[in-house]
Scaffold this motif. Sequence first.
Motif, short mmCIF file in Angstrom:
data_model
loop_
_atom_site.label_atom_id
_atom_site.label_comp_id
_atom_site.label_asym_id
_atom_site.label_seq_id
_atom_site.Cartn_x
_atom_site.Cartn_y
_atom_site.Cartn_z
N SER A 141 0.65 -1.03 -0.15
CA SER A 141 0.18 0.00 0.03
C SER A 141 0.86 1.22 -0.07
O SER A 141 2.07 1.31 0.62
N GLU A 169 -3.55 0.28 7.21
CA GLU A 169 -4.99 0.64 6.81
C GLU A 169 -5.74 0.56 8.06
O GLU A 169 -5.36 0.02 9.20
N HIS A 226 -0.90 -10.44 0.29
CA HIS A 226 -1.27 -8.98 0.35
C HIS A 226 0.04 -8.13 0.51
O HIS A 226 0.85 -8.77 1.30
MG MG Z 1 -5.42 -2.51 0.08
#
Ligand code: MG
Length: 340
Positions: A141, A169, A226
Amino acid sequence: MTRNTVDKAVEILNSHGVVGMPTETVYGLAARIDSLQGLNLIFRTKQRPFFDPLIVHVCSIEQAQSLVLQWPPVAQILAERFWPGPLTMVLTKNTQVNDLITSGLMTVGIRMPKHPLALELIEKTGVPLAAPSANRFGHTSPTSAAHVQSEFATPLFVVDGGVCEAGIESTIVGIEIEKDFCHLAILRLGVISQSEIESCLQENGISHKWKQKVDRIQAPGQMKHHYMPSVPLVIYQNGMGKNQILKEVNARLSHLPDEVEGIKMVKPDRVEHFEILQLSKEPGEAARMLYSELRRLGEKPGVQMLAFEWDKEIFGSYLQPVESWAPVMDRLIKAASLRL
Ligand code: MG
Ligand code: TXA
């Protein structure tokens, strides 16, 4: 200067485009929730599968209320305590919210970001903005405007709001009301801990129960992999020497699958040297630097692999990290190709 930037972004959003939006957690890729064209462009730009729902960003509690069937007292209390801030609440949606945003779920994730430019952008656009993190699907990210600009092949307009304060996040909490009783679940770890939410609810006398095990329908988009950097990241136990790490990595890398849940695994033929990822000893600072360090080291010329030393004394076990470290460790484990 910023005034012009936000106005330009509003114009792009109003013409069904997407823009990079700064938030206190990570940068988002935003579109108006009522623009099908804009929403589709988010998925196309990110190469994101449609089964992964988007978070809707609002600039007021009234705007959040306009998206849901029911705004329970628990939502009001959590919003008053944690908004604007890194908490996303998943509630039952109404017809204002397109199925494209929620991947066909009956629920929608909503949050009010803390960055003043994000709030200004939402307010001036006049409708909530759907925004996932502004990175290609499965990748690290972005925590600065430059990260967003270098992420996509096509140029993108980014509102530059500086470096993100939190760096990872938002916490996602699922809220279900059944016969006036409140069931809660942490769907994604983040800066705000379950204990903080718990004390807020206790202070306000909200009776509730935490669900410990969450199924895949309730927490879609929680991929095994991820946040992955451009070269493999390996987590090793403290005490392992350089040669031992290289030996194990080279024995195991080639056995990795080519792809996991739609995310391509990077598999160099043979690793001869690697860079060590070093984070602060303080969890908040470690979160702030995590993604930019993954990018910086992964982009160094000639780098083949990154390695992170998991110190059990500090972080706890892989399966049960200590609470203050759990959000950072969750990202590291998902970003890693191998754990030794
Ligand atoms: Mg994301
Ligand atoms: O901090 C953040 O939350 C950042 C900034 C930009 O606000 N946004 C973000 O979005 O992290 P994204 O798309 O990278 O992650 C959104 C995740 C989805 O993958 C999914 O796990 C969860 O939020 N989510 C969204 N809507 C949901 C829903 N209705 N039910 C369950 N989970 C949901």
